[in-house]
Design a protein around this motif. Structure first.
Motif, PDB file in Angstrom:
ATOM      1  N   CYS A   1      55.902  44.334  60.520  1.00 17.22           N
ATOM      2  CA  CYS A   1      54.997  44.277  59.359  1.00 17.22           C
ATOM      3  C   CYS A   1      53.709  43.515  59.705  1.00 17.22           C
ATOM      4  O   CYS A   1      53.750  42.466  60.346  1.00 17.22           O
ATOM      5  N   ALA A   2      52.564  44.069  59.260  1.00 13.62           N
ATOM      6  CA  ALA A   2      51.259  43.501  59.622  1.00 13.62           C
ATOM      7  C   ALA A   2      50.862  42.303  58.749  1.00 13.62           C
ATOM      8  O   ALA A   2      50.024  41.502  59.142  1.00 13.62           O
ATOM      9  N   HIS A   3      51.427  42.198  57.556  1.00 13.38           N
ATOM     10  CA  HIS A   3      51.070  41.105  56.641  1.00 13.38           C
ATOM     11  C   HIS A   3      52.302  40.506  55.975  1.00 13.38           C
ATOM     12  O   HIS A   3      52.439  40.562  54.756  1.00 13.38           O
TER      13      HIS A   3
ATOM     14  N   CYS B   1      55.686  42.943  53.750  1.00 15.00           N
ATOM     15  CA  CYS B   1      54.672  42.967  52.692  1.00 15.00           C
ATOM     16  C   CYS B   1      54.927  44.139  51.747  1.00 15.00           C
ATOM     17  O   CYS B   1      54.524  44.118  50.605  1.00 15.00           O
ATOM     18  N   ARG B   2      55.606  45.190  52.264  1.00 17.43           N
ATOM     19  CA  ARG B   2      55.960  46.380  51.495  1.00 17.43           C
ATOM     20  C   ARG B   2      54.764  47.142  50.952  1.00 17.43           C
ATOM     21  O   ARG B   2      54.874  47.826  49.932  1.00 17.43           O
TER      22      ARG B   2
ATOM     23  N   CYS C   1      49.137  48.198  55.967  1.00 22.43           N
ATOM     24  CA  CYS C   1      50.244  47.879  56.869  1.00 22.43           C
ATOM     25  C   CYS C   1      50.919  49.184  57.289  1.00 22.43           C
ATOM     26  O   CYS C   1      51.652  49.786  56.500  1.00 22.43           O
TER      27      CYS C   1
ATOM     28  N   CYS D   1      55.020  49.169  57.146  1.00 21.65           N
ATOM     29  CA  CYS D   1      55.568  49.210  55.782  1.00 21.65           C
ATOM     30  C   CYS D   1      55.220  50.537  55.107  1.00 21.65           C
ATOM     31  O   CYS D   1      56.012  51.071  54.335  1.00 21.65           O
TER      32      CYS D   1
HETATM   33 ZN   LIG Z   1      53.999  45.186  55.867  1.00 20.81          ZN
END
Ligand SMILES: [Zn+2]
Ligand SMILES: [Zn+2]
Ligand SMILES: [Zn+2]
Length: 451
Positions: free
Chosen positions: A33-35, A71-72, A79, A82
């Motif tokens: 996940c990026a965030h 972060c979904r 992202c 996600c």
């Molecule tokens: Zn994410």
């Protein structure tokens, strides 16, 4: 040798941390996940009878004393990992409603099922792709003396496609107000389809629910002209939903007739405003309703599910029809990286949003999506499973689910979000690796299927 950047140095610092292996485990568990959201806290599971501690988890022993969770975000630009997961969930959700699975019986594939596309009406002539861009009607010029076709042959990716041929003729007010009422228009449409089905079956409208149930999943997509259109899967079941056979009169043909008739007739009226008057808003003339057959005649179920899932990863900004974040003032509109057409739609939202009659439409809060405030995916309760159920199922597979007959105490708090530049670099690598192994797994499965 190349100079080390700040990011490289940060990545090296992270990799030298004694808890690096565990950190990578966490990053892998959230798919890169990026965030990620950072949480601090603990979960204690006690035996329901003896009060004995069965399990205790505490972030105090974790890297940085925190647990990272996804972060979904559904949007690919925010992202990618996600967004892929969300698209996968959407695919499962739509597919289950078409062919069963995820607690939906496989018999749903024998039900009357349609793939429906509804569009916004025309708000004025725009540059069109495909054939030569020319007037659609006998008139070749508008009242402002502008040509109603530029004569060029536009490719589908041409930025001019969907732009008004005359901005003064274009009904910006109608466009924005239509967006603001689109979700309501859909609701009216569904109610009207039920009403039509009831009356063609000779039923009193109020009795419909005792005989059949109409389920749907729909997504919104921004077209080139920055107007939303809707793709939906519509299914007719018996009164108890997916497990229940529809009545004998409930055929795909009857459903198609009802959908077409309702899409043509149903209207939502706007509140009266002295400058605008009262508008009656309906769907555009382009209505598509096709049956999904089990014998493979027509669009394939998986293709339909994939088609629908594709749209949930896109926000208004990816299609050029808006921005990622709400606009806070007029200056935001002027500086937004959008076409003049979209900017005019934003300005229209802002202007109309300031009038008391339109206050409930919250046009300023939704100026970044051009007044449209529906969800990207909307489904009726009985259509199939839910995102929450799919996430719970995933958590269960990963062993995160709570044990039954146990008491769980949780103490969690939010301590931050995102990655440092070095962590972002490593997380992106993990996400790529996971995507690659997923791709290989799919290939292996396809190979297996062919043998
Ligand atoms: Zn994410
Ligand atoms: Zn043109
Ligand atoms: Zn004009």
């Amino acid at each position: 040798m190349r100079q080390l950047t700040e990011t490289d140095r940060d990545a090296i610092r992270i990799a030298q941390d004694p808890k690096f292996a565990r950190w990578v485990e966490q990053i892998t568990a959230i798919g890169g996940c990026a965030h990620p959201v950072h949480l601090s806290g603990s979960t204690t599971t006690l035996d329901g009878d003896s009060g004995e501690i069965i399990r205790h988890y505490d972030t105090r022993t974790e890297p940085g004393e925190r647990l990272l969770v996804r972060c979904r975000n559904r949007r690919a630009t925010v992202c990618a990992p996600c967004s892929r997961l969300h698209a996968g969930d959407t695919f499962s959700l739509v597919r289950a409603g078409l062919i069963g699975g995820k607690d939906v019986p496989a018999t749903v594939r024998h039900r009357p099922r349609l793939f429906v596309t509804l569009t916004a009406p025309s708000f004025g002539p725009v540059h069109s792709a495909g054939d030569r861009c020319r007037p659609r009607r006998a008139r070749t010029e508008c009242d402002h003396g502008r040509s109603l076709g530029c004569g060029a042959v536009h490719g589908t990716t041409d930025s001019q496609v969907g732009q008004p041929l005359c901005a003064d003729c274009y009904d910006y007010t109608g466009h924005v107000l239509w967006h603001a009422h689109a979700a309501k228009l859909w609701d009216r449409f569904v109610i009207d389809v039920r009403r039509r089905l009831a009356s063609s079956a000779g039923l009193v409208q109020s009795r419909f629910a005792q005989h059949a149930r109409l389920s749907f999943a729909r997504v919104a997509e921004y077209q080139k002209r920055a107007a939303v259109h809707v793709h939906a899967v519509v299914r007719l079941d018996g009164p108890n939903g997916p497990a229940d056979e529809p009545p004998a009169w409930g055929t795909a043909e009857l459903l198609i007739d009802a959908v077409r008739a309702s899409a043509r007739r149903v209207l939502v009226r706007t509140s009266y405003n002295s400058a605008v008057g009262e508008l009656a808003l309906g769907w555009g003339a382009q209505i598509d309703a096709r049956p999904l057959h089990i014998d493979g005649d027509g669009p394939d179920d998986d293709a339909v599910a994939a088609y629908v899932a594709k749209y949930v990863t896109k926000g208004a900004s990816e299609t050029g029809a808006g921005t990622d974040h709400p606009l806070t003032d007029w200056g935001d509109i002027e500086s937004a990286p959008v076409s003049e057409h979209v900017r005019t739609l934003m300005r229209t939202c802002w202007r109309l949003g300031g009038t008391p009659e339109y206050e409930p439409l919250r046009l300023r809060a939704w100026a970044h999506t051009l007044g449209y405030r529906g969800h990207v995916l909307t489904k009726s309760r009985a259509y199939s499973t839910t995102y929450a159920a799919l996430r719970a199922e995933r958590a269960h597979h990963m062993g995160h689910a709570d044990m039954p007959a146990a008491i769980t105490e949780r103490h969690w708090r939010y301590v931050g979000s995102g990655h440092t530049p070095g962590a972002a670099l490593i997380a992106a690598g993990v996400a790529d690796d996971l995507a690659e192994s997923r791709r290989l797994a799919v290939e292996a499965q396809q190979e297996g299927g062919r043998l």
